[in-house]
Design an enzyme around this catalytic site. Structure first.
Site, PDB file in Angstrom:
ATOM      1  N   ASN A   9       0.879  -1.170   0.000  1.00 52.23           N
ATOM      2  CA  ASN A   9       0.000   0.000   0.000  1.00 52.23           C
ATOM      3  C   ASN A   9       0.915   1.218   0.000  1.00 52.23           C
ATOM      4  O   ASN A   9       1.480   1.566   1.028  1.00 52.23           O
ATOM      5  CB  ASN A   9      -0.896  -0.030   1.249  1.00 52.23           C
ATOM      6  CG  ASN A   9      -1.727   1.241   1.397  1.00 52.23           C
ATOM      7  OD1 ASN A   9      -1.806   2.042   0.469  1.00 52.23           O
ATOM      8  ND2 ASN A   9      -2.339   1.418   2.558  1.00 52.23           N
ATOM      9  N   TRP A  10       1.062   1.799  -1.173  1.00 53.07           N
ATOM     10  CA  TRP A  10       2.039   2.887  -1.313  1.00 53.07           C
ATOM     11  C   TRP A  10       1.557   4.188  -0.670  1.00 53.07           C
ATOM     12  O   TRP A  10       2.330   5.124  -0.497  1.00 53.07           O
ATOM     13  CB  TRP A  10       2.348   3.129  -2.801  1.00 53.07           C
ATOM     14  CG  TRP A  10       3.147   2.040  -3.454  1.00 53.07           C
ATOM     15  CD1 TRP A  10       3.449   0.803  -2.934  1.00 53.07           C
ATOM     16  CD2 TRP A  10       3.764   2.099  -4.750  1.00 53.07           C
ATOM     17  NE1 TRP A  10       4.213   0.093  -3.837  1.00 53.07           N
ATOM     18  CE2 TRP A  10       4.416   0.855  -4.963  1.00 53.07           C
ATOM     19  CE3 TRP A  10       3.813   3.058  -5.759  1.00 53.07           C
ATOM     20  CZ2 TRP A  10       5.121   0.575  -6.132  1.00 53.07           C
ATOM     21  CZ3 TRP A  10       4.507   2.782  -6.925  1.00 53.07           C
ATOM     22  CH2 TRP A  10       5.163   1.552  -7.113  1.00 53.07           C
ATOM     23  N   LYS A  11       0.246   4.264  -0.378  1.00 56.17           N
ATOM     24  CA  LYS A  11      -0.337   5.498   0.200  1.00 56.17           C
ATOM     25  C   LYS A  11      -0.017   6.703  -0.694  1.00 56.17           C
ATOM     26  O   LYS A  11       0.046   6.543  -1.906  1.00 56.17           O
ATOM     27  CB  LYS A  11       0.145   5.681   1.640  1.00 56.17           C
ATOM     28  CG  LYS A  11      -0.066   4.411   2.471  1.00 56.17           C
ATOM     29  CD  LYS A  11       0.059   4.624   3.941  1.00 56.17           C
ATOM     30  CE  LYS A  11      -0.178   3.298   4.658  1.00 56.17           C
ATOM     31  NZ  LYS A  11      -0.242   3.442   6.104  1.00 56.17           N
ATOM     32  N   HIS A  94      -9.644   1.606   4.000  1.00 57.81           N
ATOM     33  CA  HIS A  94      -8.436   1.742   4.827  1.00 57.81           C
ATOM     34  C   HIS A  94      -8.734   2.696   5.979  1.00 57.81           C
ATOM     35  O   HIS A  94      -9.484   3.661   5.814  1.00 57.81           O
ATOM     36  CB  HIS A  94      -7.274   2.258   3.979  1.00 57.81           C
ATOM     37  CG  HIS A  94      -5.972   2.202   4.697  1.00 57.81           C
ATOM     38  ND1 HIS A  94      -5.604   3.165   5.616  1.00 57.81           N
ATOM     39  CD2 HIS A  94      -4.977   1.281   4.680  1.00 57.81           C
ATOM     40  CE1 HIS A  94      -4.424   2.826   6.118  1.00 57.81           C
ATOM     41  NE2 HIS A  94      -4.020   1.698   5.578  1.00 57.81           N
ATOM     42  N   GLU A  96      -7.153   5.056   7.182  1.00 59.80           N
ATOM     43  CA  GLU A  96      -6.872   6.470   6.885  1.00 59.80           C
ATOM     44  C   GLU A  96      -8.024   7.105   6.121  1.00 59.80           C
ATOM     45  O   GLU A  96      -8.338   8.279   6.308  1.00 59.80           O
ATOM     46  CB  GLU A  96      -5.540   6.574   6.112  1.00 59.80           C
ATOM     47  CG  GLU A  96      -4.356   6.308   7.034  1.00 59.80           C
ATOM     48  CD  GLU A  96      -3.136   5.690   6.364  1.00 59.80           C
ATOM     49  OE1 GLU A  96      -3.023   5.732   5.133  1.00 59.80           O
ATOM     50  OE2 GLU A  96      -2.286   5.150   7.105  1.00 59.80           O
ATOM     51  N   GLU A 166      -6.143  -4.632  10.050  1.00 58.66           N
ATOM     52  CA  GLU A 166      -5.085  -3.680  10.361  1.00 58.66           C
ATOM     53  C   GLU A 166      -5.409  -2.918  11.639  1.00 58.66           C
ATOM     54  O   GLU A 166      -6.172  -1.948  11.619  1.00 58.66           O
ATOM     55  CB  GLU A 166      -4.948  -2.671   9.213  1.00 58.66           C
ATOM     56  CG  GLU A 166      -4.556  -3.302   7.898  1.00 58.66           C
ATOM     57  CD  GLU A 166      -3.893  -2.294   6.972  1.00 58.66           C
ATOM     58  OE1 GLU A 166      -2.773  -2.566   6.553  1.00 58.66           O
ATOM     59  OE2 GLU A 166      -4.475  -1.238   6.711  1.00 58.66           O
ATOM     60  N   GLY A 172       2.015   2.211  10.672  1.00 51.73           N
ATOM     61  CA  GLY A 172       3.021   3.267  10.547  1.00 51.73           C
ATOM     62  C   GLY A 172       3.703   3.630  11.859  1.00 51.73           C
ATOM     63  O   GLY A 172       4.400   4.628  11.945  1.00 51.73           O
ATOM     64  N   SER A 212       2.787  -2.292  10.270  1.00 51.30           N
ATOM     65  CA  SER A 212       4.222  -2.449  10.534  1.00 51.30           C
ATOM     66  C   SER A 212       4.775  -3.831  10.184  1.00 51.30           C
ATOM     67  O   SER A 212       5.658  -4.340  10.873  1.00 51.30           O
ATOM     68  CB  SER A 212       4.543  -2.074  11.985  1.00 51.30           C
ATOM     69  OG  SER A 212       4.164  -0.725  12.233  1.00 51.30           O
ATOM     70  N   GLY A 233       2.587  -1.196   4.254  1.00 48.48           N
ATOM     71  CA  GLY A 233       2.735   0.221   3.929  1.00 48.48           C
ATOM     72  C   GLY A 233       4.191   0.585   3.732  1.00 48.48           C
ATOM     73  O   GLY A 233       4.775   0.335   2.682  1.00 48.48           O
ATOM     74  N   GLY A 234       4.796   1.154   4.770  1.00 39.68           N
ATOM     75  CA  GLY A 234       6.166   1.664   4.696  1.00 39.68           C
ATOM     76  C   GLY A 234       7.169   0.738   4.022  1.00 39.68           C
ATOM     77  O   GLY A 234       7.947   1.167   3.160  1.00 39.68           O
TER      78      GLY A 234
END
Ligand code: PGA
Length: 248
Positions: A9-11, A94, A96, A166, A172, A212, A233-234
């Site tokens: 998930n590149w966001k 998501h 966010e 999640e 994150g 994470s 993500g990251g």
């Protein structure tokens, strides 16, 4: 046996040219036929990423979509547009988007149904806040999300979809849920699907853990009986993603 699925998930990261460079960097690192590999990328990166991963084992996903087919919805992107651009998966709900953009379960249910209608595979996200976990209502909350978001979705559709658990407090933050916590909730989601549908549907649906995930914890998380991969993500923005895909 469910095939594992690892999705990045590149966001809101990577300009189109950076996106193409990342695809080139990861190309050889993410080769693994035993795992479905997906890059969920910002809308503007979809076309160049689809081109960059052509002929590889990587599928392209979107991070969001709107449920209407077309019309006066300034700034939105339809499921049909995604399909035409070569997208196979779409992240829906998501945390966010739920939090910053106030997307509620009624809206997310429309998006899930529309994704199926258009031929996309939804990656439906759910998860609790730290307060909810501490209050002991994690599973109640997640069952509510799943039940609301899947109203009117058939068993055959659920068998094809992906659900991502999640925990919001693990996203994150570098604070991963313990393997036991992650497995417990993923199993709880599968039990919920069995109650809503049947055992065969629960057995087929793929459930990811996200929050994470990194090269150091992926193997243990993905070895759990109810964890069928990860939403990352990251760590999806660097070479480490290859290690997560090739976790064994
Ligand atoms: P993270 O994000 O891996 O950076 O924690 C996961 C996600 O939000 O999907």
């Amino acid at each position: 046996m469910r095939k594992k699925i690892v999705a990045g998930n590149w966001k809101m990261n990577m300009t189109p040219s950076q996106a193409v460079a990342l695809c080139d960097e990861l190309k050889d690192l993410v080769k693994n036929d035993e795992v479905d590999v997906v890059y969920c990328v910002p809308a503007i990166d979809i076309v160049p990423v689809a081109e960059a991963v052509k002929g590889t084992n990587v599928c392209v996903g979107a991070e969001n979509m709107y449920f209407e087919e077309k019309g006066a919805y300034t700034g939105e992107i339809s499921a049909e547009m995604l399909v035409d651009a070569g997208v196979k998966y779409v992240i829906i709900g998501h945390s966010e988007r739920r939090d910053y953009f106030k997307e509620d379960d009624e809206l997310l249910n429309k998006k899930v149904k529309k994704a199926f209608y258009a031929g996309l595979t939804p990656i439906l996200c759910c998860g609790e806040t730290l307060e909810q976990r501490e209050m002991g209502v994690t599973m109640d909350w997640i069952r509510l999300q799943i039940k609301s978001d899947l109203v009117g979705v058939t068993a055959d559709q659920v068998k094809e979809m992906v659900i991502a658990y999640e925990p919001i407090w693990a996203i994150g933050t570098g604070k991963t849920a313990t393997t036991e916590q992650a497995e417990e909730v993923c199993k709880g989601i599968r039990d919920c699907i069995a109650e809503m549908y049947d055992a065969a549907t629960a057995e087929a649906v793929r459930i990811q853990y996200g929050g994470s995930v990194n090269a150091g914890n992926a193997a243990e998380l993905f070895a759990q009986p109810d964890i069928d991969g990860g939403l990352v993500g990251g760590a999806s923005l660097k070479a480490d993603f290859g290690k997560i895909v090739c976790y064994k």
